[in-house]
Design a protein around this motif. Structure first.
Motif, mmCIF file in Angstrom:
data_model
loop_
_atom_site.group_PDB
_atom_site.id
_atom_site.type_symbol
_atom_site.label_atom_id
_atom_site.label_comp_id
_atom_site.label_asym_id
_atom_site.label_seq_id
_atom_site.Cartn_x
_atom_site.Cartn_y
_atom_site.Cartn_z
ATOM 1 N N ARG A 38 97.850 82.346 45.935
ATOM 2 C CA ARG A 38 98.069 81.202 46.676
ATOM 3 C C ARG A 38 99.669 81.094 46.749
ATOM 4 O O ARG A 38 100.445 81.550 45.867
ATOM 5 N N PRO A 45 94.737 74.787 48.762
ATOM 6 C CA PRO A 45 93.742 74.707 47.344
ATOM 7 C C PRO A 45 93.183 76.202 47.129
ATOM 8 O O PRO A 45 92.759 76.594 48.067
ATOM 9 N N GLU A 67 87.374 74.914 47.311
ATOM 10 C CA GLU A 67 87.034 73.289 46.748
ATOM 11 C C GLU A 67 86.486 73.490 45.535
ATOM 12 O O GLU A 67 85.707 74.211 44.823
ATOM 13 N N PRO A 76 92.680 75.416 38.714
ATOM 14 C CA PRO A 76 93.599 75.650 39.929
ATOM 15 C C PRO A 76 94.537 77.151 39.717
ATOM 16 O O PRO A 76 94.823 77.567 38.587
ATOM 17 N N THR A 203 87.945 65.866 46.013
ATOM 18 C CA THR A 203 89.030 66.265 45.138
ATOM 19 C C THR A 203 88.903 66.582 43.537
ATOM 20 O O THR A 203 89.700 67.364 43.211
ATOM 21 N N PRO A 276 96.898 69.728 46.822
ATOM 22 C CA PRO A 276 95.382 69.914 46.907
ATOM 23 C C PRO A 276 94.825 68.565 47.112
ATOM 24 O O PRO A 276 93.772 68.676 48.039
#
Length: 388
Positions: A38, A45, A67, A76, A203, A276
């Motif tokens: 990342r 995200p 997701e 995360p 989200t 994100p």
């Protein structure tokens, strides 16, 4: 399904080999050569399955996803992190290797050099966004951030808000000053009630502030998608990168730094938590997000700005506004703005809906409780339909 979002594999592979935190992309995340990665600002995200879910065997799916809703217990991946794909679901964020960290270059002492570098970087970012084969519209508030993006992309303008909102009026006057047409997406309370569950599902967030910020993006994105566009361009990142917040000048209890430049770096480090939400919200409408002001080249130029080109007591985002004034009418380049949840009146109307439904302000976090109730009511309604 794509295993890498935001950049081509060769660019990411080279960034891994060289430890380059800003390799000229608009962000990336996913799997490459058996590694989950990342980017340093978390612009894409990426989530791992929580260790409890994998330990108890509650999920048989892959232990990572783009997701949060694809996982039982999403966590995360830290920005700049690299994880062995085989270890996904068995590591906690604190144990993730941070391969990339935000650079800390010396400030550029020559103002003209700094401004030219920023101008070139923004043009590079918008030129790159335009070369992609997609039809782009701009989420336009009338502020300098979205106005500069709109001008350089030469894309259609859409503003969202309640009829008497600041953003709708500001967008109208800015569009007129720029000689541009504007599509106004006027909201009513029912739009918020309908959209909240969709945003929460996309989200994974139910707190009031996140939902209030996401609602205008989702609702303008719906209209843009319905009008046949593929992507939604936004001005996200400008406040964090260029000193758009009062606290970076006041240096009060809200920041730890002792200089404006240090306080701006603190705001930049907040981006991996915020972005994100925005990316997932826009993608939930079927659009691809485009954020030129968060391109690596723009970030590099922003990190070189000295204190007096960031903000002072009179003007915030000083360098950014000076560059913007080369392309925009002065009244637009120097205009202040309200946060989108307030400028669109979404925060006010969501609060009103909460109170009308029995969630009074004397209750702790009453709007978040109302948000959760909307999701619960929809789930119950779906259950009743299935029972029939």
């Amino acid at each position: 399904m794509a295993t890498l979002h935001g950049a081509d594999a060769e660019t990411v592979r080279e960034a891994l080999e060289r430890g380059e935190p800003l390799p000229g992309t608009a962000g990336f995340a996913g799997e490459i050569d058996g590694k989950l990665v990342r980017d340093v600002l978390g612009r894409e995200p990426l989530f791992l399955e929580g260790t409890e879910a994998t330990a108890t065997g509650e999920t048989e799916d892959d232990a990572w996803a783009f997701e949060p809703t694809a996982l039982e217990d999403p966590t995360p991946v830290p920005a700049g992190g690299v994880v062995d794909a085989d270890e996904a679901g068995r590591v906690v964020p604190a144990d993730v290797e941070r391969r990339w960290t935000l650079p800390d270059p010396d400030p550029e002492p020559d103002h003209e050099t700094a401004l030219e570098a920023l101008d070139d970087a923004i043009r590079t970012a918008t030129d790159t966004a335009r070369t992609a084969e997609r039809e782009i519209a701009v989420a336009f508030s009338g502020g300098v951030d979205s106005a500069l993006v709109a001008e350089l992309l030469d894309a259609p303008l859409y503003v969202v808000g309640f009829p008497d909102s600041h953003d709708v009026e500001a967008a109208r006057t800015a569009a007129e000053a720029m000689g541009r047409e504007l599509t106004v997406v006027e909201l009513e309370p029912a739009d918020l009630e309908r959209a909240v569950p969709e945003i929460v599902r996309a989200t994974g967030r139910t707190n009031a502030m996140d939902v209030q910020i996401a609602l205008p993006l989702y609702l303008v994105g719906e209209r843009v998608a319905a009008d046949g566009y593929d992507a939604l361009a936004v001005g996200q990142g400008a406040d964090e990168l260029f000193g758009g917040y009062e606290k970076v000048v006041r240096l009060d209890h809200r920041v730890d730094a002792e200089t404006t430049r240090g306080a701006v770096r603190e705001q930049i480090r907040s981006l991996p938590d915020q972005l994100p939400r925005d990316v997932l919200t826009i993608r939930a409408t079927g659009l691809e997000p485009v954020a030129p002001l968060l391109h690596d080249r723009v970030v590099e130029a922003a990190l070189r700005l000295p204190d007096d080109l960031l903000a002072d007591a009179e003007t915030r985002k000083r360098a950014f506004r000076q560059v913007a004034s080369r392309y925009l009418p002065e009244e637009v380049a120097m205009r202040d703005k309200k946060a989108v949840q307030y400028g669109s009146l979404v925060a006010r109307e969501l609060d009103r809906l909460a109170r009308q439904n029995g969630y009074k302000r004397r209750m702790d976090d009453h709007v978040s409780k109302y948000v959760a109730s909307l999701l619960e009511n929809e789930v119950e309604g779906e259950g009743e339909v299935e029972d029939e």
